[in-house]
Enzyme design. Structure first.
Site, PDB file in Angstrom:
ATOM      1  N   ASP A  28      -2.801   4.241   8.567  1.00 47.38           N
ATOM      2  CA  ASP A  28      -2.456   4.250   9.990  1.00 47.38           C
ATOM      3  C   ASP A  28      -2.219   2.822  10.493  1.00 47.38           C
ATOM      4  O   ASP A  28      -2.973   1.901  10.145  1.00 47.38           O
ATOM      5  CB  ASP A  28      -3.633   4.879  10.751  1.00 47.38           C
ATOM      6  CG  ASP A  28      -3.316   5.174  12.206  1.00 47.38           C
ATOM      7  OD1 ASP A  28      -2.380   5.937  12.458  1.00 47.38           O
ATOM      8  OD2 ASP A  28      -4.019   4.627  13.093  1.00 47.38           O
ATOM      9  N   GLU A  84      -8.003   0.896 -10.073  1.00 46.05           N
ATOM     10  CA  GLU A  84      -9.237   1.225 -10.811  1.00 46.05           C
ATOM     11  C   GLU A  84      -9.275   2.707 -11.157  1.00 46.05           C
ATOM     12  O   GLU A  84      -9.999   3.139 -12.044  1.00 46.05           O
ATOM     13  CB  GLU A  84     -10.483   0.912  -9.954  1.00 46.05           C
ATOM     14  CG  GLU A  84     -10.694  -0.551  -9.646  1.00 46.05           C
ATOM     15  CD  GLU A  84     -11.715  -0.743  -8.506  1.00 46.05           C
ATOM     16  OE1 GLU A  84     -12.451   0.214  -8.172  1.00 46.05           O
ATOM     17  OE2 GLU A  84     -11.767  -1.859  -7.957  1.00 46.05           O
TER      18      GLU A  84
HETATM   19  C1  NOJ Z   1      -0.583   6.300  14.618  1.00 43.16           C
HETATM   20  C2  NOJ Z   1      -0.956   7.738  14.594  1.00 43.16           C
HETATM   21  O1  NOJ Z   1       0.032   8.451  13.903  1.00 43.16           O
HETATM   22  C3  NOJ Z   1      -1.121   8.159  16.018  1.00 43.16           C
HETATM   23  O2  NOJ Z   1      -1.254   9.552  16.150  1.00 43.16           O
HETATM   24  C4  NOJ Z   1      -2.288   7.437  16.603  1.00 43.16           C
HETATM   25  O3  NOJ Z   1      -2.397   7.743  17.984  1.00 43.16           O
HETATM   26  C5  NOJ Z   1      -2.137   5.924  16.454  1.00 43.16           C
HETATM   27  N1  NOJ Z   1      -1.669   5.542  15.152  1.00 43.16           N
HETATM   28  C6  NOJ Z   1      -3.458   5.236  16.670  1.00 43.16           C
HETATM   29  O4  NOJ Z   1      -4.309   5.472  15.599  1.00 43.16           O
END
Ligand code: NOJ
Length: 599
Positions: free
Chosen positions: A226, A298
């Site tokens: 993310d 790993e």
């Molecule tokens: C990207 C994620 O896909 C989204 O849903 C989220 O709100 C933001 N990152 C923050 O984590």
């Protein structure tokens, strides 16, 4: 209508088939599951892990290779799980760790790989580290795990810099000291309940190595990372003048436009994804991925990382998938393209070429849980682009046209070499729930003035046309109301119907495998028609007609699969309708090596 077929001649090779050892992720079709909205096993109206496990056969029957699960970890759900309070446990609304193990085991039995989400840019404010940081003094090791700073102004009453949250409003929130006096500020690039971690701190780095190992030990096959472009901030956290520039650009609509390339033509590859500034895409992030690459190694060569990095232009994105970093990155430039032959050609070609420079597979994606579903985007006057969420008071999409183009775009995407991502429900042709009333929308961005939010693409799936909540939950509960028309998209209403979107996806996925398109090469076929994109991948010829007029198919093509039924005329002539894509085999000569067309 053109009575004569457009001339189809030369091919221009873009990339050659992939040779050598192929890992599964080089070619995989990966299906995104948004756990809250997939299937509810306990009747509380929220999807959960046992619900997913019970429906995994849907994915193997569909013909995908893997699934990616959005976060299911312990979380107050301020951003529906992208606010993690414990990276090593499952939130009770989704089940237990034993349920996660059972899901992994069942998926592997069915031959499906499992990718889980990793949220390293920020934690939840309920994470024990953040609670400790709030209780600790400025300068303490507890505060060093996050981005705490003194405020500006005489009494520290102004935020440390002018950064704005992606969800709207300031990116800083002031804390209150134990004695009730105002304290330091902390940075949150997203919601106030998602404090940013301090990646300059070795303790954070060690923690995430351990989190990776925790899930790798349980058998996961990879991680979707993310906000992969956000973890490292520019030294000194300088003010950024770009916010106001971006706002005026957005207001003037420039953001939805395609930048002019050097040669003056439309170059989809230069789609501006908007994330410039000292909080994004800092060179320091790459060190983290080199480190993680070694951790994954790993566990063998078949583990993968996929970057969610909204960076542009594409060569910047390619840095994330250099041989010693991540294995894949989402191709948001493709997602943000319009249904337009030249633009698609440009973004596809540039994506493939740029990825080839680092030896990484290109990925393709049209929908996910953050954007308006592509069946709806393509039914709006913009015909695609990364459009803003649509609400009940907005101009509504042309649902039929949107689905027709969505199927055509999907068939184009699945013909391309590399790996492709599908978002749950797109195999049903599900449109965005654009008429969701304002008072049921739950996305945290709404409260921060960030617009209508992303709920419209997160509405629970319809499985059975005549069951309560369309089979999502036995009790008929559903955390977001499902539009009445979702009944006709239900899986059981489509199964066995050759004209349905579901059966169309199945056929396309099976043929993609049979013709080894994922590991294939790409060549452009010159088609003498401005709306038609022609390409060859191995034996397969693909024609995508992005215009509204039907075109006559040249002789020498044997249709294999089309996104909509072809028109056969009495004289034997076959027509590809407008807004449609065709997969065909050449019945004369070899495609991709020799000139091809009316010989
Ligand atoms: C990207 C994620 O896909 C989204 O849903 C989220 O709100 C933001 N990152 C923050 O984590």
């Amino acid at each position: 209508m053109s009575a004569t077929a457009p001339a189809i001649c030369t091919t221009h090779p873009v990339s050659v088939p992939r040779t050598g050892t192929l890992q599964w992720w080089h070619t995989a079709v990966i299906y995104q599951v948004y756990p809250r909205s997939f299937a509810d096993s306990n009747g509380d109206g929220l999807g959960d892990l046992p619900g997913i496990t019970a429906r995994l056969s849907h994915l193997s029957r569909l013909g995908v290779d893997a699934l990616w699960l959005s976060p299911f970890y312990t979380s107050p759900q301020a951003d529906h799980g992208y606010d993690v309070a414990d990276y090593r446990d499952v939130d009770p609304i989704f089940g237990t760790l034993a349920d996660a193990d059972a899901l992994l085991e069942r998926a592997h039995q069915l031959g499906l790989r499992v990718v889980v989400d990793l949220v390293p840019n920020h934690t939840s404010d309920a994470h024990v580290w953040f609670q400790q940081a709030l209780a600790a003094a400025p300068g303490s090791p507890e505060r060093e795990r996050y981005m705490f700073r003194d405020g500006r102004g005489e009494a520290g009453e102004l935020p440390p810099n002018n950064w704005e949250s992606v969800f709207g409003g300031p990116a800083w929130t002031r804390t209150t000291n134990a004695d009730g006096t105002p304290g330091q500020w902390y940075l949150h690039i997203f919601d106030v309940r998602q404090p940013d971690l301090n990646w300059a701190n070795e303790e954070i780095r060690q923690e995430f190595r351990d989190v990776l190992r925790f899930w790798l030990d349980r058998g996961v096959d990879g991680f979707r990372v993310d906000v992969a472009h956000g973890m490292v901030k520019e030294e000194g956290l300088p003010d950024w003048a770009g916010h106001s520039a971006m706002i005026s650009e957005a207001e003037s609509g420039e953001h939805d436009e395609v930048a002019e390339s050097d040669d003056g033509g439309d170059d989809g590859a230069d789609v501006d994804l908007g994330n410039a500034g000292p909080m994004w895409n800092q060179p320091g992030v790459h060190e983290i991925y080199r480190d993680w690459h070694a951790v994954l190694a790993e566990y063998g060569a078949d583990k993968m990382l996929v970057a969610e990095a909204w960076v542009s232009p594409l060569p910047e994105l390619a840095k994330y998938v250099r041989p010693d970093e991540m294995q894949q990155a989402f191709n948001f430039a493709f997602l943000a393209s319009h249904w337009h032959a030249d633009e698609l050609r440009s973004v596809i070609e540039h994506s493939v070429q740029v990825n080839d420079t680092v030896g990484a597979p290109t990925t393709w994606v049209l929908s996910n849980h953050d954007v308006v579903r592509h069946a709806t985007r393509f039914g709006l006057p913009s015909a695609g682009g990364n459009v803003e969420p649509v609400g009940p008071d907005d101009l509504q999409p042309d649902v039929e046209l949107g689905l027709r183009r969505a199927r055509a775009a999907t068939l184009l995407m699945l013909a391309l070499p590399g790996s492709a991502y599908l978002y749950q429900g797109e195999e049903l042709g599900l449109p965005e729930a654009t008429r969701l009333p304002f008072d049921v929308r739950q996305d945290p961005t709404i409260a921060r003035g960030g617009g209508l939010g992303r709920d419209g693409c997160r509405v629970p799936l319809p499985w059975e046309a005549d069951a309560p909540s369309f089979g999502f939950s036995a009790t008929g509960e559903s955390w977001l109301p499902q539009p009445q028309e979702y009944g006709r998209y239900a899986l059981d209403a489509q199964k066995g119907d050759p004209a349905s979107t579901y059966e169309f996806y199945r056929r396309a996925l099976r043929m993609r495998r049979d013709y080894a398109l994922g590991s294939g090469g790409l060549a452009w076929i010159d088609v003498d028609h401005p709306d038609v994109l022609g390409l060859a991948n191995g034996e397969l010829v693909v024609l995508a007609n992005t215009g509204s007029e039907q075109i006559r198919l040249p002789e020498g093509l044997e249709p294999l699969l089309s996104s909509i039924q072809l028109d056969q005329h009495g004289d034997g002539a076959i027509f590809l309708p407008g807004d449609a894509t065709l997969w065909a085999l050449r019945t004369r000569g070899e495609v991709g090596r020799k000139p091809f067309g009316p010989d």
